[in-house]
Design a protein around this motif. Structure first.
Motif, PDB file in Angstrom:
ATOM      1  N   ASP A  18       0.808  -1.220   0.000  1.00 51.62           N
ATOM      2  CA  ASP A  18       0.000   0.000   0.000  1.00 51.62           C
ATOM      3  C   ASP A  18       0.839   1.267   0.000  1.00 51.62           C
ATOM      4  O   ASP A  18       0.486   2.256  -0.647  1.00 51.62           O
ATOM      5  CB  ASP A  18      -0.934   0.009   1.214  1.00 51.62           C
ATOM      6  N   LEU A  19       1.943   1.243   0.748  1.00 51.19           N
ATOM      7  CA  LEU A  19       2.858   2.396   0.814  1.00 51.19           C
ATOM      8  C   LEU A  19       4.167   1.956   0.184  1.00 51.19           C
ATOM      9  O   LEU A  19       5.146   1.654   0.858  1.00 51.19           O
ATOM     10  CB  LEU A  19       3.057   2.840   2.275  1.00 51.19           C
ATOM     11  N   GLU A  50      -3.457   2.083   3.430  1.00 47.22           N
ATOM     12  CA  GLU A  50      -2.960   3.338   2.863  1.00 47.22           C
ATOM     13  C   GLU A  50      -3.617   4.569   3.466  1.00 47.22           C
ATOM     14  O   GLU A  50      -3.400   5.680   3.009  1.00 47.22           O
ATOM     15  CB  GLU A  50      -3.153   3.351   1.346  1.00 47.22           C
ATOM     16  N   TYR A  63      -0.186   8.136   2.048  1.00 44.16           N
ATOM     17  CA  TYR A  63       0.753   8.006   0.935  1.00 44.16           C
ATOM     18  C   TYR A  63       1.775   9.141   0.918  1.00 44.16           C
ATOM     19  O   TYR A  63       2.980   8.917   0.772  1.00 44.16           O
ATOM     20  CB  TYR A  63      -0.025   7.966  -0.387  1.00 44.16           C
TER      21      TYR A  63
END
Length: 305
Positions: A18-19, A50, A63
Motif C-alpha cells: 500500500d505504501l 494506505e 501516501y
C-alpha cells in the motif's frame, strides 16, 4: 560534480503493497507512529493499509507521509509524522475543497507534473481529466494551500471550462520564483540545472517557452531537452547543434543521480519538447544500459542541422 554518482536505488527488499515507497517494516513503523502521535482529543484513530480512519469517519491518506519520511533519517520520523498530523488537523478544520468558491479555486490552482504511477490504481477514476505529457509523465491539477497541496478531483474540475482552468494553473506555476540556475558542462556541452524547495519546480516544463523567457534564454527553434528526476529538480538544454545528442547522455546521468534520493520522484529519463509536443528520449534497458531513441522528433531536429 556530485550528481554524476548514481543515487541509491531500491534494493530487493520486500516493499509494502500500500505504501510502496517503504519496506514492510518501514511502513509498519510509520503506521505505528501515526497511531501513537494522534492526539487523544481528536478521538480514536484506526490504521488501514494506505489511510487512517478517525472515529468521526474522516480518512487521512498516508501516501504523502510515506514519501515525506524518506527525506529524513529514521530517527527523525516521529517529528515528520507529528508535523504531518498537525498539518492534517489544520486542513481538516479549514474549508473543504469542494466548498471553495470558483474564485478561491482559481486563486489556489496549480498544474503539477507527476509520474504516471503517482495515483494509486483505485484513486485514478476520480481524476480522469489528467493530461498525458509523454511516456511515464502526466499532469494533474492541485490546490496549493500554505500548509499542504491536494489534487483536484473531476467533481471540482467539471465546474470550470477545462482549458481556462489549465491555463490558469500553468500560468501560476510559471509565475513562481525560478531561483538560481546553474550551468553544467561535463564534456559534451552545457545544460542548465534549477533546484528549489518548490513542489512545482519540475512542473515548469509544462510551459517551456515561459521557462526560457524567465531564464533569459533564446527561443527554442529546434526544441528543448529536459530532465525531471523529482518535483524539485529540473535540467534543460536548448537544442542548437547535433551535439545535443551527447548532452542528452550527460543529462541522463544527472537524472539518474537525482532520481530516487527522496520524496517526489518523477523520472530518471530525458525528454524532448518542440512545437510538435513532448517525447521520451532516453531509457535504461534491463541491464542498466542507456538507450537514446533515434526515431522521434528529437533526432529529426538534430539531423536538420
Amino acid at each position: 560534480m556530485g550528481f554524476l554518482k548514481f543515487g541509491k536505488k531500491k534494493s530487493a527488499q520486500e516493499f509494502d503493497p500500500d505504501l510502496d515507497d517503504l519496506t514492510i517494516e518501514e511502513a509498519d513503523l510509520v503506521r505505528r507512529l501515526f497511531a501513537e502521535l494522534w492526539p487523544a482529543s481528536e478521538g480514536v484513530i484506526t490504521l488501514h493499509g494506505e489511510y487512517a480512519l478517525s472515529s468521526s469517519g474522516t480518512q487521512f491518506g498516508l501516501y504523502n507521509l510515506s514519501r515525506a519520511v524518506k527525506l529524513e533519517p529514521q530517527q527523525n520520523w516521529s517529528q515528520v509524522v507529528e508535523r504531518h498530523i498537525s498539518g492534517l488537523l489544520s486542513r481538516s478544520s479549514a474549508t473543504k475543497d469542494e466548498d471553495l468558491s470558483d474564485e478561491e479555486v482559481l486563486a489556489l490552482v496549480k498544474a503539477r507534473l507527476i509520474p504516471s504511477t503517482y495515483l494509486p490504481q483505485g484513486h485514478r477514476g476520480a481524476f480522469t481529466y489528467r493530461r498525458t505529457i509523454a511516456n511515464g509523465l502526466e499532469a494533474i491539477l492541485m490546490l496549493d494551500y500554505p500548509e499542504t497541496t491536494t489534487a483536484i478531483p473531476d467533481a471540482i474540475v467539471s465546474r470550470f471550462d477545462a482549458g481556462h482552468l489549465w491555463e490558469t494553473a500553468i500560468a501560476a506555476v510559471s509565475a513562481e520564483p525560478l531561483g538560481e540556475i546553474q550551468t553544467v558542462d561535463v564534456g559534451s556541452g552545457p545544460f542548465a540545472i534549477a533546484i528549489t524547495d518548490s513542489l512545482f519546480m519540475a512542473s515548469r516544463v509544462l510551459d517551456l517557452p515561459a521557462l526560457l523567457t524567465r531564464a533569459g534564454m533564446p527561443s527554442a527553434t529546434h526544441g528543448v531537452l529536459f530532465a525531471v528526476p523529482s518535483r524539485h529538480h529540473l535540467a534543460f538544454h536548448v537544442v542548437e547543434s547535433p551535439g545535443a545528442i551527447h548532452i542528452a547522455r550527460d543529462m541522463s546521468l544527472f537524472a539518474q543521480s537525482a532520481f530516487g534520493q527522496g520524496v517526489g520522484e518523477i523520472s530518471p529519463d530525458v525528454f524532448y519538447w518542440s512545437d510538435a509536443g513532448y517525447e521520451q528520449v532516453t531509457s535504461l534497458d534491463i541491464d542498466g544500459r542507456l538507450n537514446v531513441d533515434g526515431t522521434g522528433a528529437f533526432f529529426s531536429a538534430v539531423n536538420a542541422f
